[in-house]
Scaffold this motif. Structure first.
Motif, PDB file in Angstrom:
ATOM      1  N   TRP A  94      35.173  39.202  32.543  1.00 53.89           N
ATOM      2  CA  TRP A  94      33.789  39.900  32.501  1.00 53.89           C
ATOM      3  C   TRP A  94      33.396  40.073  31.191  1.00 53.89           C
ATOM      4  O   TRP A  94      33.596  41.041  30.485  1.00 53.89           O
TER       5      TRP A  94
ATOM      6  N   PRO B  47      36.012  37.985  40.776  1.00 51.54           N
ATOM      7  CA  PRO B  47      34.516  37.969  41.331  1.00 51.54           C
ATOM      8  C   PRO B  47      34.107  39.469  40.722  1.00 51.54           C
ATOM      9  O   PRO B  47      34.644  40.507  40.902  1.00 51.54           O
ATOM     10  N   GLN B  48      32.783  39.484  40.287  1.00 53.77           N
ATOM     11  CA  GLN B  48      32.158  40.679  39.891  1.00 53.77           C
ATOM     12  C   GLN B  48      31.482  41.375  40.973  1.00 53.77           C
ATOM     13  O   GLN B  48      30.409  41.326  41.550  1.00 53.77           O
ATOM     14  N   ARG B  49      32.326  42.325  41.482  1.00 57.32           N
ATOM     15  CA  ARG B  49      32.043  43.069  42.821  1.00 57.32           C
ATOM     16  C   ARG B  49      32.009  44.624  42.681  1.00 57.32           C
ATOM     17  O   ARG B  49      32.929  45.098  41.800  1.00 57.32           O
ATOM     18  N   PHE B  50      30.925  45.240  43.179  1.00 61.69           N
ATOM     19  CA  PHE B  50      30.978  46.682  42.919  1.00 61.69           C
ATOM     20  C   PHE B  50      32.034  47.350  43.225  1.00 61.69           C
ATOM     21  O   PHE B  50      32.558  48.451  42.487  1.00 61.69           O
ATOM     22  N   TRP B  51      32.748  47.080  44.374  1.00 59.94           N
ATOM     23  CA  TRP B  51      33.716  48.011  44.900  1.00 59.94           C
ATOM     24  C   TRP B  51      34.966  47.715  43.885  1.00 59.94           C
ATOM     25  O   TRP B  51      35.731  48.891  43.802  1.00 59.94           O
ATOM     26  N   ILE B  52      35.252  46.752  43.248  1.00 60.13           N
ATOM     27  CA  ILE B  52      36.213  46.661  41.999  1.00 60.13           C
ATOM     28  C   ILE B  52      35.839  47.636  41.111  1.00 60.13           C
ATOM     29  O   ILE B  52      36.698  48.492  40.627  1.00 60.13           O
TER      30      ILE B  52
ATOM     31  N   HIS C  36      24.812  41.946  40.071  1.00 55.20           N
ATOM     32  CA  HIS C  36      24.312  41.378  41.389  1.00 55.20           C
ATOM     33  C   HIS C  36      23.010  42.462  41.380  1.00 55.20           C
ATOM     34  O   HIS C  36      22.187  41.945  42.494  1.00 55.20           O
TER      35      HIS C  36
ATOM     36  N   SER D  80      30.298  45.227  36.911  1.00 56.99           N
ATOM     37  CA  SER D  80      30.377  45.054  38.429  1.00 56.99           C
ATOM     38  C   SER D  80      29.176  45.266  39.260  1.00 56.99           C
ATOM     39  O   SER D  80      28.763  44.498  39.886  1.00 56.99           O
TER      40      SER D  80
END
Length: 285
Positions: free
Chosen positions: A82, A21-26, A158, A154
């Motif tokens: 990604w 999943p494209q998450r900012f925290w990653i 969103h 990331s």
């Protein structure tokens, strides 16, 4: 019978989904790990091994640390799925077409070309030039892969272009002040360094957006560092490569900073247009 627009909708939704999943925290964890390891481990290696000579210290403080970090970043980019890490719609491929953005990578290239003509080549031997080229290529690849690649992807999944540009530029600037903060530099000097490198980060971001290809930002980053290192003739002085004082390049730099301001305005307008479009689609449904 369904309309052509609705019949085509499933095909648009059938594009491959990222495996991670494209998450900012990653993205944030990735750049923090990159900066902490690149700065911390390199300092430890230099302290422990105490290499003799400027070139030996320069190589030891970069190559053993950057190589595994680049490999880790490439593995993540491949396995995460990604696609936006390497490719994004170029400014001239979207509507409205922002051809003006191509001026940014072209001016950055001209800036480096001018520095190459002024480089004191007689002060360098082939080994030194090759080593600087190798290290700056690794720095360009590593920093662009993590900041404009993983971190940007990331966020952009969103959030809008404006927030993505601001956050990536701010973190890029903060990352380059890490060493200065450790060595106890004055707060004013650190703030200035953050501001200058934030603008650099915005320019590399613009180079990626203008062309739609991360390798352009990588090449420009590597070439910029290469020319500034060779022109400074002092690999140990980290402040020597921050700002070029060549008159022609000062003019180009001012033009680039002006284009960064235009870039922010363009990003804001792009986000506002996207929101209006989304509201129109919601009302239509």
């Amino acid at each position: 019978m369904s309309s052509p627009a609705r019949a085509a909708a499933p095909a648009a939704d059938a594009r491959p989904q990222p495996r991670i999943p494209q998450r900012f925290w990653i993205g944030l964890v990735a750049v923090i790990a990159y900066v902490a390891l690149a700065a911390g481990v390199s300092s430890l290696l230099v302290d422990w091994l105490a290499p003799e000579g400027e070139l030996a210290e320069f190589a030891l403080s970069h190559i053993p640390v950057l190589l595994p970090l680049i490999i880790a970043g490439l593995v993540f980019a491949r396995r995460s799925g990604w696609a936006e890490i390497w490719r994004t719609p170029a400014a001239y491929e979207t509507r409205p077409r922002r051809w003006w953005m191509l001026a940014i990578p072209l001016l950055m290239l001209a800036q480096s070309a001018i520095m190459l003509t002024l480089t004191p080549w007689r002060n360098w031997d082939i080994l030194g030039i090759a080593l600087v080229a190798l290290v700056t290529a690794m720095v360009g690849l590593g920093e662009e892969l993590y900041f404009r690649g993983i971190l940007r992807s990331s966020l952009r999944a969103h959030h809008g272009e404006t927030l993505t540009l601001l956050v990536t530029a701010l973190l890029f600037g903060a990352a380059h002040s890490f060493g200065s903060a450790i060595h106890g530099e004055p707060a004013g000097a650190i703030a200035f360094q953050v501001g200058v490198t934030m603008l650099d980060g915005a320019l590399f971001y613009a180079a990626f957006r203008a062309t739609g290809r991360l390798w352009v930002a990588i090449a420009l980053h590597a070439l910029s560092d290469f020319t500034l290192y060779l022109s400074s003739t002092d690999l140990a002085d980290q402040t020597a490569i921050d700002v070029s004082t060549v008159p022609a390049n000062i003019v180009i730099q001012v033009a680039l900073w002006a284009l960064v301001a235009v870039l922010f305005v363009s990003a804001i307008r792009q986000d506002l247009a996207a929101r209006r479009s989304q509201r129109g689609e919601a009302q239509a449904d």
